[in-house]
Scaffold this active site. Structure first.
Site, short mmCIF file in Angstrom:
data_model
loop_
_atom_site.label_atom_id
_atom_site.label_comp_id
_atom_site.label_asym_id
_atom_site.label_seq_id
_atom_site.Cartn_x
_atom_site.Cartn_y
_atom_site.Cartn_z
N SER A 53 3.65 -6.74 -3.83
CA SER A 53 3.51 -5.55 -2.99
C SER A 53 3.48 -5.89 -1.50
O SER A 53 3.34 -4.99 -0.68
CB SER A 53 2.23 -4.80 -3.36
OG SER A 53 1.09 -5.56 -3.03
N THR A 175 4.34 1.23 -8.58
CA THR A 175 5.21 1.01 -7.43
C THR A 175 4.42 0.94 -6.14
O THR A 175 4.99 0.81 -5.06
CB THR A 175 6.26 2.14 -7.30
OG1 THR A 175 5.57 3.37 -7.10
CG2 THR A 175 7.12 2.23 -8.53
N THR A 196 2.45 -4.75 3.89
CA THR A 196 2.99 -4.21 2.64
C THR A 196 4.52 -4.26 2.63
O THR A 196 5.15 -4.30 3.68
CB THR A 196 2.55 -2.73 2.46
OG1 THR A 196 2.90 -2.28 1.15
CG2 THR A 196 3.20 -1.82 3.48
N ARG A 206 12.16 4.55 4.62
CA ARG A 206 10.86 5.22 4.43
C ARG A 206 9.76 4.34 5.02
O ARG A 206 9.70 3.14 4.77
CB ARG A 206 10.61 5.46 2.94
CG ARG A 206 9.24 6.06 2.61
CD ARG A 206 8.22 5.00 2.28
NE ARG A 206 6.96 5.56 1.78
CZ ARG A 206 5.86 4.85 1.58
NH1 ARG A 206 5.86 3.55 1.83
NH2 ARG A 206 4.77 5.41 1.15
N THR A 229 -4.95 1.60 1.06
CA THR A 229 -3.90 1.23 0.10
C THR A 229 -3.64 2.47 -0.75
O THR A 229 -4.51 3.32 -0.90
CB THR A 229 -4.33 0.07 -0.81
OG1 THR A 229 -5.58 0.40 -1.43
CG2 THR A 229 -4.48 -1.22 -0.05
N GLY A 230 -2.47 2.52 -1.34
CA GLY A 230 -2.15 3.67 -2.19
C GLY A 230 -0.92 4.37 -1.67
O GLY A 230 -0.08 3.78 -0.99
N1 GLY Z 1 0.24 2.27 1.32
C1 GLY Z 1 1.47 1.65 1.44
C2 GLY Z 1 2.62 2.54 1.44
O1 GLY Z 1 2.54 3.67 1.00
O2 GLY Z 1 3.68 2.13 1.90
#
Ligand code: GLY
Length: 318
Positions: A53, A175, A196, A206, A229-230
């Site tokens: 991730s 994901t 990330t 995105r 996070t999330g």
């Molecule tokens: N929290 C990381 C993302 O949505 O890209």
């Protein structure tokens, strides 16, 4: 929540930050700064191909390209730096710090970020691994598309945007992923860092909450630090990291500030797959984790602890 008796230095991280915490704490114990500690900690996770991730081995976007997002904030100066949609380079957190320290900007994205990395002598580095590409392909196979077929589909998609939009439409629980680090150094300075590869199979370009100061990352020596996070779209819409710190500024306890930030998220309509987690740390060394789903934990390591420990995140349900 853990707290008042905590001795500096200390660090807090998301569940996947164990190895990074060890590196960051070693630096803090030698008198290093919170800012150096969160950067060093992030770099360990960014360079770990087993973390799918963050950094090398991160999950690709729908076109099979890894796009990295990262941000860093210095609680002493309130300076911040970030990069987003960075392709072909690692060290995203270091580049974010250099945006903060060597440009008048806060956020540099895409081709500009790649150009800046080259200018600063950061070497290009392939972020995709066999394992991450395998996971990327599996998503197509689940939809009855063989890899060859999916490549044909992607080729068509380059001239017809609809199929890409369709493939990127449904984020799943597997994901999501990001790493958070918060640090309080021996001088009492706070810093925060987030890195990330973003949502797997995301639409190209995105950008999530991680590189957005105020959404996925915020830090102020006077009140505290928070990182997320999330599902980044939630923290962007709620301004979660800044909100939590602002609730602290308004005089709420850490637990109440976290609860308020969670209430703001729940109002958006969170689900089991569209969830958000927050970690937070105050200048007094209190720390806590918050979540909109069950069973989530966070890591912390205080001055007297030989290794990081997991603690439960406080959950608020809809
Ligand atoms: N929290 C990381 C993302 O949505 O890209």
């Amino acid at each position: 929540m853990r707290g008042e008796a905590t001795k500096r230095p200390l660090m807090v991280a998301s569940e996947n930050g164990r190895r990074g915490l060890e590196a960051g704490m070693a630096l803090l114990r030698q008198g290093g700064s919170a800012l150096d500690a969160v950067e060093a900690a992030c770099r360990v996770v960014e360079e770990d191909p087993d973390d799918q991730s963050v950094g090398v081995g991160g999950l690709p976007n729908v076109l099979g390209e890894v796009e990295l997002d990262a941000s860093i904030m210095d609680g002493a100066t309130l300076q911040a730096g970030a990069v987003a949609a960075l392709q072909g380079y690692g060290q995203a957190i270091t580049l974010a710090r250099r945006v903060m320290e060597e440009t008048p900007h806060v956020l540099v994205v895409g081709r500009g970020a790649e150009r800046l990395a080259a200018e600063l002598g950061i070497p290009p580095q392939e972020q995709r691994t066999e394992a991450s590409l395998l996971r990327w392909r599996e998503r197509f196979e689940e939809r009855g598309l063989d890899p060859t077929g999916s490549l044909r589909l992607l080729a068509r998609a380059l001239s017809r945007p609809l199929p890409l939009r369709d493939l990127a439409r449904q984020p799943r629980i597997d994901t999501l992923g990001t790493v958070n680090f918060l640090a309080l150094d021996q001088e009492g300075n706070l810093a925060s860092a987030v890195s990330t590869s973003g949502l797997g199979w995301k639409y190209p370009g995105r950008v999530g909450d991680s590189p957005l100061i105020g959404a996925g990352n915020y830090c102020d020596n006077r009140y505290g630090a928070a990182a997320c996070t999330g599902m980044g779209e939630l923290a962007i819409r709620a301004g979660s990291a800044r909100s939590l710190v602002l609730y602290l500024k308004c005089g709420l306890s850490l637990v109440d500030a976290g609860r308020e930030a969670l209430r703001d998220l729940l109002a958006l309509g969170t689900t089991d797959s569209q969830y958000m987690n927050i970690v937070a740390l105050t200048p007094a060394g209190e720390h806590a984790g918050f979540t909109t789903v069950a069973g989530k934990e966070y890591l912390f390591q205080e001055a007297g602890m030989a290794e990081p420990q997991l603690a439960a995140r406080l959950q608020l349900e809809a």
